[in-house]
Scaffold this motif. Structure first.
Motif, PDB file in Angstrom:
ATOM      1  N   SER A  43       0.601  -1.153   0.036  1.00  0.00           N
ATOM      2  CA  SER A  43      -0.127   0.085  -0.156  1.00  0.00           C
ATOM      3  C   SER A  43       0.857   1.338   0.039  1.00  0.00           C
ATOM      4  CB  SER A  43      -0.940  -0.109   1.254  1.00  0.00           C
ATOM      5  OG  SER A  43      -0.051  -0.144   2.282  1.00  0.00           O
ATOM      6  N   LYS A  44       0.235   2.418  -0.321  1.00  0.00           N
ATOM      7  CA  LYS A  44       0.879   3.734  -0.272  1.00  0.00           C
ATOM      8  C   LYS A  44       1.314   3.824   1.125  1.00  0.00           C
ATOM      9  CE  LYS A  44       2.325   7.833  -1.065  1.00  0.00           C
ATOM     10  NZ  LYS A  44       3.353   8.283  -1.654  1.00  0.00           N
ATOM     11  N   SER A  45       2.543   4.742   1.257  1.00  0.00           N
ATOM     12  CA  SER A  45       3.089   4.942   2.436  1.00  0.00           C
ATOM     13  C   SER A  45       1.850   5.842   3.260  1.00  0.00           C
ATOM     14  CB  SER A  45       4.194   5.629   2.571  1.00  0.00           C
ATOM     15  OG  SER A  45       5.190   4.972   2.110  1.00  0.00           O
ATOM     16  N   CYS A  46       1.442   5.448   4.397  1.00  0.00           N
ATOM     17  CA  CYS A  46       0.314   5.835   5.248  1.00  0.00           C
ATOM     18  C   CYS A  46       0.798   6.911   6.319  1.00  0.00           C
ATOM     19  CB  CYS A  46      -0.694   5.232   5.594  1.00  0.00           C
ATOM     20  SG  CYS A  46      -0.427   3.892   6.766  1.00  0.00           S
ATOM     21  N   ILE A  67      10.405  11.918 -12.125  1.00  0.00           N
ATOM     22  CA  ILE A  67      10.349  12.706 -10.949  1.00  0.00           C
ATOM     23  C   ILE A  67       9.221  12.919 -10.299  1.00  0.00           C
ATOM     24  CG2 ILE A  67      10.193  14.788 -12.295  1.00  0.00           C
ATOM     25  CD1 ILE A  67      12.460  15.980 -10.467  1.00  0.00           C
ATOM     26  N   ASN A  68       9.349  13.010  -8.996  1.00  0.00           N
ATOM     27  CA  ASN A  68       8.186  13.071  -8.416  1.00  0.00           C
ATOM     28  C   ASN A  68       8.272  13.767  -6.899  1.00  0.00           C
ATOM     29  OD1 ASN A  68       7.347  11.440  -5.630  1.00  0.00           O
ATOM     30  ND2 ASN A  68       8.695  10.375  -6.630  1.00  0.00           N
ATOM     31  N   SER A  69       7.290  14.791  -6.528  1.00  0.00           N
ATOM     32  CA  SER A  69       7.180  15.222  -5.006  1.00  0.00           C
ATOM     33  C   SER A  69       5.756  15.314  -4.773  1.00  0.00           C
ATOM     34  CB  SER A  69       7.795  16.783  -5.313  1.00  0.00           C
ATOM     35  OG  SER A  69       8.169  17.131  -3.915  1.00  0.00           O
ATOM     36  N   MET A  70       5.209  13.997  -4.675  1.00  0.00           N
ATOM     37  CA  MET A  70       3.842  13.948  -4.361  1.00  0.00           C
ATOM     38  C   MET A  70       3.648  14.697  -2.961  1.00  0.00           C
ATOM     39  SD  MET A  70       3.248  12.056  -7.054  1.00  0.00           S
ATOM     40  CE  MET A  70       1.639  11.635  -6.792  1.00  0.00           C
ATOM     41  N   GLY A  71       4.425  14.312  -1.836  1.00  0.00           N
ATOM     42  CA  GLY A  71       4.178  14.829  -0.576  1.00  0.00           C
ATOM     43  C   GLY A  71       3.325  13.963   0.208  1.00  0.00           C
ATOM     44  N   LEU A  72       3.565  12.952   0.179  1.00  0.00           N
ATOM     45  CA  LEU A  72       3.003  11.695   1.167  1.00  0.00           C
ATOM     46  C   LEU A  72       1.259  11.860   0.877  1.00  0.00           C
ATOM     47  CD1 LEU A  72       4.246  11.065   4.579  1.00  0.00           C
ATOM     48  CD2 LEU A  72       3.024   9.439   3.003  1.00  0.00           C
ATOM     49  N   PRO A  73       0.519  12.040  -0.310  1.00  0.00           N
ATOM     50  CA  PRO A  73      -0.877  11.882  -0.254  1.00  0.00           C
ATOM     51  C   PRO A  73      -1.378  10.460  -0.092  1.00  0.00           C
ATOM     52  CG  PRO A  73       0.139  11.813  -2.562  1.00  0.00           C
ATOM     53  CD  PRO A  73       1.168  11.988  -1.521  1.00  0.00           C
ATOM     54  N   ASN A  74      -2.303  10.398   0.866  1.00  0.00           N
ATOM     55  CA  ASN A  74      -2.662   9.105   1.324  1.00  0.00           C
ATOM     56  C   ASN A  74      -4.057   9.205   2.067  1.00  0.00           C
ATOM     57  OD1 ASN A  74      -2.079   7.937   4.483  1.00  0.00           O
ATOM     58  ND2 ASN A  74      -0.776   9.803   3.922  1.00  0.00           N
ATOM     59  N   VAL A 125       8.358  -0.214   6.772  1.00  0.00           N
ATOM     60  CA  VAL A 125       8.362   1.252   7.494  1.00  0.00           C
ATOM     61  C   VAL A 125       9.420   2.242   6.535  1.00  0.00           C
ATOM     62  CG1 VAL A 125       8.982   2.516   9.459  1.00  0.00           C
ATOM     63  CG2 VAL A 125       8.011   0.207   9.898  1.00  0.00           C
ATOM     64  N   ASN A 126       8.671   3.197   6.205  1.00  0.00           N
ATOM     65  CA  ASN A 126       9.495   3.992   5.176  1.00  0.00           C
ATOM     66  C   ASN A 126      10.270   5.077   5.888  1.00  0.00           C
ATOM     67  OD1 ASN A 126      10.103   5.969   3.209  1.00  0.00           O
ATOM     68  ND2 ASN A 126       8.079   6.283   2.210  1.00  0.00           N
ATOM     69  N   LEU A 127      11.738   5.013   5.611  1.00  0.00           N
ATOM     70  CA  LEU A 127      12.499   5.753   6.408  1.00  0.00           C
ATOM     71  C   LEU A 127      13.128   6.855   5.403  1.00  0.00           C
ATOM     72  CD1 LEU A 127      14.832   3.047   8.227  1.00  0.00           C
ATOM     73  CD2 LEU A 127      12.569   4.382   9.277  1.00  0.00           C
ATOM     74  N   SER A 128      12.355   6.734   4.346  1.00  0.00           N
ATOM     75  CA  SER A 128      12.984   7.645   3.273  1.00  0.00           C
ATOM     76  C   SER A 128      12.151   8.571   2.467  1.00  0.00           C
ATOM     77  CB  SER A 128      13.707   6.648   2.488  1.00  0.00           C
ATOM     78  OG  SER A 128      12.842   5.602   2.049  1.00  0.00           O
ATOM     79  N   CYS A 129      11.002   8.991   2.921  1.00  0.00           N
ATOM     80  CA  CYS A 129      10.476  10.235   2.079  1.00  0.00           C
ATOM     81  C   CYS A 129      11.129  11.342   1.897  1.00  0.00           C
ATOM     82  CB  CYS A 129       9.083  10.487   2.578  1.00  0.00           C
ATOM     83  SG  CYS A 129       7.983  11.386   1.540  1.00  0.00           S
ATOM     84  N   PRO A 130      11.255  11.509   0.433  1.00  0.00           N
ATOM     85  CA  PRO A 130      12.057  12.813   0.279  1.00  0.00           C
ATOM     86  C   PRO A 130      11.398  14.107  -0.073  1.00  0.00           C
ATOM     87  CG  PRO A 130      12.101  11.547  -1.874  1.00  0.00           C
ATOM     88  CD  PRO A 130      11.175  10.887  -0.849  1.00  0.00           C
ATOM     89  N   ASN A 131      10.345  14.075  -0.022  1.00  0.00           N
ATOM     90  CA  ASN A 131       9.508  15.109  -0.410  1.00  0.00           C
ATOM     91  C   ASN A 131       8.599  15.944   0.593  1.00  0.00           C
ATOM     92  OD1 ASN A 131      10.554  14.786  -3.069  1.00  0.00           O
ATOM     93  ND2 ASN A 131       8.880  12.962  -3.268  1.00  0.00           N
ATOM     94  N   LEU A 132       8.794  15.839   1.787  1.00  0.00           N
ATOM     95  CA  LEU A 132       8.296  16.730   2.849  1.00  0.00           C
ATOM     96  C   LEU A 132       9.057  17.709   3.247  1.00  0.00           C
ATOM     97  CD1 LEU A 132       7.123  13.681   5.179  1.00  0.00           C
ATOM     98  CD2 LEU A 132       5.852  15.023   3.602  1.00  0.00           C
ATOM     99  N   ILE A 192      15.964   0.549  -3.573  1.00  0.00           N
ATOM    100  CA  ILE A 192      16.021   1.873  -2.847  1.00  0.00           C
ATOM    101  C   ILE A 192      14.617   2.663  -3.108  1.00  0.00           C
ATOM    102  CG2 ILE A 192      18.420   2.200  -3.196  1.00  0.00           C
ATOM    103  CD1 ILE A 192      17.818   3.870  -5.648  1.00  0.00           C
ATOM    104  N   ASN A 193      14.462   3.732  -2.521  1.00  0.00           N
ATOM    105  CA  ASN A 193      13.394   4.786  -2.519  1.00  0.00           C
ATOM    106  C   ASN A 193      14.090   5.532  -3.629  1.00  0.00           C
ATOM    107  OD1 ASN A 193      11.366   6.583  -2.313  1.00  0.00           O
ATOM    108  ND2 ASN A 193      11.193   6.098   0.028  1.00  0.00           N
ATOM    109  N   SER A 194      13.392   6.675  -4.165  1.00  0.00           N
ATOM    110  CA  SER A 194      13.830   7.547  -5.309  1.00  0.00           C
ATOM    111  C   SER A 194      15.244   8.273  -4.741  1.00  0.00           C
ATOM    112  CB  SER A 194      12.745   8.454  -5.657  1.00  0.00           C
ATOM    113  OG  SER A 194      12.375   9.293  -4.142  1.00  0.00           O
ATOM    114  N   ILE A 195      15.940   8.478  -5.707  1.00  0.00           N
ATOM    115  CA  ILE A 195      17.148   9.291  -5.612  1.00  0.00           C
ATOM    116  C   ILE A 195      16.733  10.695  -5.253  1.00  0.00           C
ATOM    117  CG2 ILE A 195      19.259  10.280  -6.391  1.00  0.00           C
ATOM    118  CD1 ILE A 195      19.781   7.747  -7.966  1.00  0.00           C
TER     119      ILE A 195
HETATM  120  O1  LIG Z   1       6.287  12.157  -2.142  1.00  0.00           O
HETATM  121  C1  LIG Z   1       5.836  10.894  -1.862  1.00  0.00           C
HETATM  122  O2  LIG Z   1       4.927  10.772  -1.467  1.00  0.00           O
HETATM  123  C2  LIG Z   1       7.180   9.991  -1.782  1.00  0.00           C
HETATM  124  N1  LIG Z   1       7.662  10.010  -2.967  1.00  0.00           N
HETATM  125  C3  LIG Z   1       9.016   9.248  -3.070  1.00  0.00           C
HETATM  126  O3  LIG Z   1       9.373   9.107  -4.150  1.00  0.00           O
HETATM  127  N2  LIG Z   1       9.100   8.186  -1.998  1.00  0.00           N
HETATM  128  C4  LIG Z   1       8.459   8.173  -0.912  1.00  0.00           C
HETATM  129  O4  LIG Z   1       8.709   7.401   0.078  1.00  0.00           O
HETATM  130  C5  LIG Z   1       7.284   8.976  -0.811  1.00  0.00           C
HETATM  131  I1  LIG Z   1       6.065   9.258   1.006  1.00  0.00           I
END
Ligand SMILES: O=C(O)c1[nH]c(=O)[nH]c(=O)c1I
Length: 310
Positions: A43-46, A67-74, A125-132, A192-195
């Motif tokens: 599932s999407k990181s929540c 390239i993404n900067s979703m910002g943890l939408p969930n 457990v996501n230790l790596s969200c780069p977009n907050l 890996i998570n995204s660079i």
């Molecule tokens: O911006 C996101 O939601 C996001 N985008 C990513 O590339 N990795 C992540 O772990 C997350 I939490």
């Protein structure tokens, strides 16, 4: 050819599933993955509360990746916990829940609830969200990681894993591996998570392509394959008795084969799945099967972790 994977006390018919974040924010999407040829679902990181995420455009694909900067939408933790409650585990596709709390307390309360629900789903457990904006990623702060993993181990007794950011230096590989080896409940790492914080520029419009962070975002797809393979191989070497899940740059059976050769137990598909749709799973599996036939391999263990050096 046998593509099955047995790990964490379960068996997957094949090693492929979605990368957290892709085709997994809504139940509709999660069911799309479950009904596909994928061997598992994540599932999407929540976060504890639902989030809208960053302003759009926040995702962009190029010929070389994304390239993404979703910002943890969930939809919030309870939404995914409820999906995990109704999930048909007996059908043989494991469910992983990606947990990415805004604070340690949030991570612990989600995991405590999950522990008390006694569901067979497995936390990543996501230790790596780069977009907050304003929040440094845990994965690059070993002390914060140590505290987080110690606290998680105190309240969650089941098997769990972590989603790691890419590392780029042997000192960091060994520093993180030494830390992760301390936690017996930690059964796998996903590399890996995204660079983080790349910048894609469109010379025609003379503009960035995503709105958040003035265009900075996490890179995925072909851009990240060599880095993903390096992280898979290094952690597979350095971690004792733990699994590595490969993620990053898998567009065909060839890259899936590379990840497994580097030591991956299972592999996740992100950008390619986002761009192609769930048909990517069956296509990549067919390609992997054909490659194994051509090479005379009967099962994944025939080549897993057997990357040659010169
Ligand atoms: O911006 C996101 O939601 C996001 N985008 C990513 O590339 N990795 C992540 O772990 C997350 I939490």
């Amino acid at each position: 050819v046998d593509l099955s994977v047995s790990w964490l006390g379960l068996t997957m018919a094949n090693p492929l599933y979605n990368a957290s974040g892709v085709m997994c924010r809504s139940v509709t999407e999660l069911e799309q993955v479950r009904h596909s040829a994928a061997g598992a679902v994540i599932s999407k990181s929540c976060t504890l509360q639902p989030r809208d995420g960053n302003p759009e455009p926040r995702y962009h694909a190029t010929a070389l990746g994304s390239i993404n900067s979703m910002g943890l939408p969930n939809a919030g933790y309870a939404y995914y916990r409820d999906y995990a409650r109704s999930y048909p585990y007996a059908q043989g596709k494991p469910l992983f829940l990606s947990i990415s709390g805004m604070t340690l307390e949030d991570n612990l309360s989600m995991l405590a609830d999950l522990a008390s629900s006694a569901l067979p789903c497995i936390p990543e457990v996501n230790l790596s969200c780069p977009n907050l904006p304003g929040k440094p990623q845990l994965g690059y702060d070993p002390d914060a990681c140590a505290i987080t993993l110690a606290e998680i181990s105190r309240i969650y007794s089941g098997p769990f894993g972590v989603k790691l950011p890419p590392y780029f230096d042997p000192v960091h590989f060994s520093q993180m591996a030494d830390l992760l080896n301390e936690f017996v409940g930690l059964r796998f790492v996903t590399c890996i998570n995204s660079i983080g914080n790349g910048l894609v520029i469109d010379p025609d419009t003379e503009s960035v392509v995503i709105k958040p962070k003035d265009g900075l975002g996490g890179l995925g797809g072909s851009y990240v394959l060599p880095t993903a393979l390096a992280n898979v191989r290094e952690f597979a070497r350095l971690l004792h008795g733990k699994h590595v899940v490969g993620c990053g740059g898998i567009n065909s059976g060839r890259e899936a084969f590379m990840h497994i050769l580097a030591g991956a137990t299972a592999v996740q598909i992100g950008t390619c799945l986002y761009e192609e749709g769930e048909g990517a799973f069956a296509r990549i599996l067919d390609e992997l099967r054909a490659l194994m036939l051509q090479k005379g391999y009967r099962c994944l263990d025939d080549f897993r972790g057997k990357l040659k050096t010169l």
